[in-house]
Design a protein around this motif. Structure first.
Motif, short mmCIF file in Angstrom:
data_model
loop_
_atom_site.label_atom_id
_atom_site.label_comp_id
_atom_site.label_asym_id
_atom_site.label_seq_id
_atom_site.Cartn_x
_atom_site.Cartn_y
_atom_site.Cartn_z
N THR A 213 0.82 -1.22 0.00
CA THR A 213 0.00 0.00 0.00
C THR A 213 0.85 1.27 0.00
OG1 THR A 213 -1.72 -1.16 1.23
CG2 THR A 213 -1.85 1.23 1.19
N ALA A 214 1.79 1.37 0.96
CA ALA A 214 2.51 2.62 1.17
C ALA A 214 3.25 3.07 -0.09
CB ALA A 214 3.49 2.45 2.33
N ILE A 215 3.91 2.14 -0.76
CA ILE A 215 4.66 2.50 -1.96
C ILE A 215 3.74 3.05 -3.04
CG2 ILE A 215 5.92 1.49 -3.92
CD1 ILE A 215 7.41 -0.23 -1.98
N LEU A 216 2.61 2.39 -3.24
CA LEU A 216 1.74 2.74 -4.36
C LEU A 216 0.92 4.00 -4.11
CD1 LEU A 216 0.62 -0.87 -5.30
CD2 LEU A 216 2.41 0.52 -6.34
N ILE A 217 0.68 4.35 -2.85
CA ILE A 217 -0.01 5.60 -2.57
C ILE A 217 0.78 6.78 -3.11
CG2 ILE A 217 -0.72 7.17 -0.71
CD1 ILE A 217 -1.50 4.74 0.92
N PHE A 218 2.12 6.73 -2.95
CA PHE A 218 2.97 7.84 -3.35
C PHE A 218 3.37 7.80 -4.81
CE2 PHE A 218 3.72 7.63 1.24
CZ PHE A 218 3.54 8.96 1.59
N THR A 219 3.17 6.68 -5.49
CA THR A 219 3.66 6.57 -6.87
C THR A 219 2.57 6.28 -7.89
OG1 THR A 219 4.18 4.24 -6.45
CG2 THR A 219 5.97 5.84 -6.15
N ALA A 220 1.65 5.37 -7.55
CA ALA A 220 0.58 5.03 -8.49
C ALA A 220 -0.68 5.86 -8.26
CB ALA A 220 0.25 3.54 -8.39
N GLY A 221 -0.80 6.46 -7.08
CA GLY A 221 -1.92 7.35 -6.82
C GLY A 221 -3.14 6.65 -6.27
N THR A 222 -4.19 7.44 -6.06
CA THR A 222 -5.44 6.93 -5.50
C THR A 222 -6.62 7.12 -6.45
OG1 THR A 222 -5.79 9.06 -4.38
CG2 THR A 222 -4.67 7.33 -3.12
N THR A 223 -6.33 7.21 -7.73
CA THR A 223 -7.38 7.30 -8.74
C THR A 223 -7.15 6.23 -9.80
OG1 THR A 223 -6.11 8.94 -10.01
CG2 THR A 223 -7.69 9.78 -8.40
N VAL A 224 -8.18 6.00 -10.62
CA VAL A 224 -8.09 4.99 -11.66
C VAL A 224 -8.58 5.56 -12.98
CG1 VAL A 224 -8.34 3.02 -10.12
CG2 VAL A 224 -10.38 4.11 -11.05
N SER A 225 -8.20 4.88 -14.05
CA SER A 225 -8.71 5.23 -15.36
C SER A 225 -10.17 4.84 -15.47
CB SER A 225 -7.88 4.52 -16.45
OG SER A 225 -8.47 4.67 -17.71
N ARG A 226 -10.91 5.54 -16.27
CA ARG A 226 -12.32 5.21 -16.47
C ARG A 226 -12.51 4.17 -17.55
NH1 ARG A 226 -14.17 6.31 -12.00
NH2 ARG A 226 -16.25 5.97 -12.88
N HIS A 227 -11.42 3.67 -18.12
CA HIS A 227 -11.48 2.61 -19.12
C HIS A 227 -11.00 1.31 -18.49
CE1 HIS A 227 -12.16 5.68 -22.19
NE2 HIS A 227 -11.12 6.34 -21.71
N LEU A 240 -6.11 -2.56 -5.31
CA LEU A 240 -7.09 -2.99 -4.32
C LEU A 240 -6.70 -2.57 -2.91
CD1 LEU A 240 -7.96 -6.62 -5.53
CD2 LEU A 240 -9.50 -4.65 -5.50
N ALA A 241 -5.44 -2.80 -2.54
CA ALA A 241 -5.00 -2.46 -1.19
C ALA A 241 -5.07 -0.95 -0.95
CB ALA A 241 -3.57 -2.96 -0.96
N VAL A 242 -4.69 -0.17 -1.95
CA VAL A 242 -4.75 1.28 -1.81
C VAL A 242 -6.20 1.75 -1.74
CG1 VAL A 242 -4.20 3.48 -2.94
CG2 VAL A 242 -2.54 1.63 -2.96
N HIS A 243 -7.07 1.14 -2.52
CA HIS A 243 -8.49 1.51 -2.50
C HIS A 243 -9.12 1.18 -1.15
CE1 HIS A 243 -12.25 2.73 -4.24
NE2 HIS A 243 -12.82 1.55 -4.02
#
Length: 292
Positions: A213-227, A240-243
């Motif tokens: 979780t911690a790594i991806l919050i700062f790098t992949a973000g907390t939003t997703v593509s609509r596709h 999933l873990a970040v969500h």
């Protein structure tokens, strides 16, 4: 008293007592794990449905799904393994087969062990500074995968090195005696026999990375593509873990507890299925190599 003391100091009695303590400790650990899994599945399995697993998330209305997050979890995991496995295999082969006993080798091993002790949130901050800001990738799937590969590398390197070292020296000697080169011996003899151990290391690393979780919050973000699915590596990459963290920390959706329970159950089921998918072929391969 003397008879009782003799019985207590009897080697067989001590051995039975030690075995009983070890069995008890193992059963306690197994019981804790079973209780934890049973509770999470009891709470989360009723939430799971096709619409939940494949549907789009909702920010304010109940009934949203986790389809993009489910896809991103495995997409980021695949990319991170694609980056880290070749490097880890090369480093493990070098340390086990080629590296002499020198300061450089000691520095490489020390660096690997030091990287393994770095907290994941520190790696996340490093990834945000390098990949998100300096390289301008933004909060993206590729940024999360590159940073996650830093988490995977130390374990994979050590597992690869140890798996290669467990291959008997007689295998190498027999191959070299038949005229094979050192690289042919490594590629055709050593690696196939070390493969079950390497697969086990990859499986454990993948399971850990899937719930990161911690790594991806700062790098992949907390939003997703609509596709869905979106294979663009520069797309937003909430997993999933970040969500799960997001909906329980700052989410406004009214059924956030049910969503978190469903994500927990889905993660456990996905990790168990992923482990079985690799563990069973690795076990069969190991039995085949041993001639059973």
């Amino acid at each position: 008293m003397i008879v009782v003391w003799q019985r207590l100091t009897n080697p067989r009695a001590i051995d039975r007592l030690a075995n009983a303590i070890m069995w008890l400790a193992g059963m306690v650990i197994l019981g804790i794990l079973a209780a934890f899994l049973a509770y999470i599945l009891y709470k989360g399995v009723p939430v799971l449905s096709w619409n939940f697993i494949t549907g789009m998330p909702s920010d304010i209305r109940a009934g949203g799904g986790v389809g993009p997050q489910f896809f991103n979890s495995f997409y980021i995991l695949f990319l991170s393994m694609l980056f880290s496995i070749p490097v880890a295999l090369g480093a493990g082969i070098y340390l086990a087969e080629y590296a002499p006993a020198s300061r450089l080798t000691d520095v490489i091993r020390l660096s690997t062990e030091s990287l393994a002790t770095v907290p994941s949130i520190v790696l996340g901050l490093f990834g945000m500074i390098i990949f998100v800001n300096m390289l301008g990738l933004g909060f993206s799937i590729i940024g999360g995968a590159l940073t996650l590969s830093l988490l995977n590398l130390p374990v994979l390197v050590r597992v690869t090195e140890e798996a290669i070292r467990t291959v008997p020296a007689s295998y190498r000697e027999a191959s070299l005696a038949l005229g094979a080169t050192k690289w042919q011996t490594i590629w055709k003899v050593v690696l196939p026999n070390a493969l079950p151990g390497i697969i086990t290391g990859i499986t454990l690393t993948a399971g850990r990375a899937l719930g990161e979780t911690a790594i991806l919050i700062f790098t992949a973000g907390t939003t997703v593509s609509r596709h869905l699915p979106d294979f663009d590596p520069l797309a937003a990459g909430e997993t999933l873990a970040v969500h799960m963290w997001y909906v329980m920390a700052v989410g406004l959706v009214p059924d956030r507890v049910e969503i978190a329970n469903g994500i927990g159950a889905l993660l456990i089921i996905a990790i168990l299925a992923f482990n079985l998918m690799f563990t069973i072929p690795g076990h069969l391969l190991q039995r085949k190599l041993k001639g059973k």
